[in-house]
Motif scaffolding. Structure first.
Motif, mmCIF file in Angstrom:
data_model
loop_
_atom_site.group_PDB
_atom_site.id
_atom_site.type_symbol
_atom_site.label_atom_id
_atom_site.label_comp_id
_atom_site.label_asym_id
_atom_site.label_seq_id
_atom_site.Cartn_x
_atom_site.Cartn_y
_atom_site.Cartn_z
ATOM 1 N N LEU A 330 -2.251 -32.645 -111.261
ATOM 2 C CA LEU A 330 -2.814 -31.317 -111.011
ATOM 3 C C LEU A 330 -4.303 -31.370 -111.348
ATOM 4 N N CYS A 331 -5.140 -31.260 -110.329
ATOM 5 C CA CYS A 331 -6.581 -31.385 -110.558
ATOM 6 C C CYS A 331 -7.344 -30.888 -109.341
ATOM 7 N N PRO A 332 -8.648 -30.635 -109.501
ATOM 8 C CA PRO A 332 -9.463 -30.291 -108.326
ATOM 9 C C PRO A 332 -9.688 -31.509 -107.453
ATOM 10 N N GLY A 333 -10.017 -31.258 -106.183
ATOM 11 C CA GLY A 333 -10.224 -32.346 -105.242
ATOM 12 C C GLY A 333 -11.273 -33.346 -105.693
ATOM 13 N N LYS A 334 -12.356 -32.858 -106.309
ATOM 14 C CA LYS A 334 -13.425 -33.763 -106.749
ATOM 15 C C LYS A 334 -12.923 -34.820 -107.720
#
Length: 372
Positions: A330-334
């Motif tokens: 679970l993380c941002p795309g960057k």
């Protein structure tokens, strides 16, 4: 059997490579020397690489045994031929413009190419470009210009975006680390831009899951971690194929977020528009990212000041035997390109035109990121 150490090995550390001044000092002696052109791009490219390599041969002592690092892209695609000094070489001859072609990596991206056993990485943006300008008429090296990807983009514009089917590689080593050492959850916080738009307090959704977010709709990744990611670990996704398992996962995510049972699966990007959340299944080492990839940062066409790098990704690491979710990313795309590896289904190239007059400014010299 391990191969001997050579210029294709990684350096002991990223910081142990030759400095800009040292690299210039090594290569400037080639300026003015003969370089017989065969007029065949591959042959001329190989010959230039040999000339540059000869000036770096004594640097083998800085090479690291390949048991102490991992080349991340499959088949080494996109890794520079002279990895020891983090350089790729190019032959520049004649014409009004030089068309730089970089194969299988985004030059100014943060995608890891090499991961050391201690966790350090060499990324695409660490690679230096050595342009060897050869005069076709009398075949001597006129100049050598060494540039970083950042310099190229700042002075000549961004590299063209290739049209490719983008995939993300989650290696078995990283997967096992997530499952066994990180408690089943790899997590990174929202980007700074996203944090200005999210709430850290949960409230029942007032919009539908398939609607693009309005002010106040977006929940922080911290909330999504507690409400969605942690409860998903261990759940069963009992379906015969990846597509159907992906749809089951989307339904579970929507339900855990508190949306109504009549919420629709949109099949677009992102999968849960109201939370700017893309939902994926990992049942093989590679994950298809579809039309959009956070490797290529693009602004939304919608009236919102966010990009594909801000979109959040929830990736379920499913077990092929039990059909249960062993872990969650679970993380941002960057963050995806920092922790994992982008690959493509076929070779691709990024291109950038450089006006030939730029190289004409440095006849008789070897320079690194020259000032205007």
């Amino acid at each position: 059997m391990k191969k001997g150490l050579d210029l294709t090995n990684a350096p002991r550390t990223k910081d142990s490579v030759l400095s800009p001044d040292e690299l210039v000092s090594r290569l400037e002696k080639l300026v003015g020397t003969l370089m017989v052109l065969k007029r065949k791009p591959r042959t001329d490219g190989a010959n230039i690489r040999k000339l540059v390599s000869k000036e770096l041969e004594d640097r083998i002592s800085n090479a690291l045994d390949d048991s102490r690092y991992q080349i991340l892209p499959p088949k080494g695609k996109g890794v520079p031929r002279l990895l020891l000094e983090l350089i790729d070489t190019y032959v520049v001859t004649s014409g009004d413009t030089y068309n730089l072609q970089v194969w299988n990596r985004i030059p100014n991206g943060n995608t890891p190419l090499v991961r050391y056993n201690n966790g350090d990485t060499i990324t695409a943006q660490d690679i230096r470009f050595v342009f060897v300008k050869v005069t076709p008429e009398n075949e001597y090296i006129e100049s050598i210009v060494i540039l970083t990807p950042q310099y190229i983009e700042e002075h000549f514009g961004s590299f063209g975006k290739p049209t490719i089917k983008q995939q993300l590689l989650v290696s078995n080593i990283l997967r096992q680390k997530i499952v066994n050492e990180l408690g089943g959850l790899y997590f990174a916080e929202d980007t700074l831009d996203m944090k200005h738009n999210v709430s850290d307090i949960y409230k029942m959704p007032s919009s539908n899951s398939d609607e693009f977010p309005h002010e106040g709709d977006l929940l922080s990744l911290e909330i999504i971690k507690e409400k969605v990611a942690k409860p998903l670990i261990g759940q069963l996704l009992d379906a015969p194929d990846t597509k159907t398992r992906g749809q089951l996962l989307e339904k579970k995510v929507i339900e855990l977020l508190g949306y109504g049972e009549d919420s629709k699966l949109v099949g677009g990007y992102p999968d849960v528009p109201n939370q700017l959340l893309e939902v994926k299944i990992q049942d093989t080492q590679t994950i298809d990212l579809g039309k959009y990839s956070p490797q290529f940062i693009e602004k939304f066409e919608k009236d919102i000041n966010l990009s594909t790098g801000d979109v959040r990704y929830l990736i379920a690491l499913t077990n092929a035997d039990t059909k249960c979710i062993d872990g969650i990313i679970l993380c941002p795309g960057k963050e995806l390109g920092v922790a994992f590896t982008y690959v493509s289904d076929k070779s691709y190239k990024c291109q950038r035109s450089i006006n030939m007059t730029f190289f004409d400014n440095y006849i008789g010299h070897c320079v690194f990121n020259p000032e205007d």
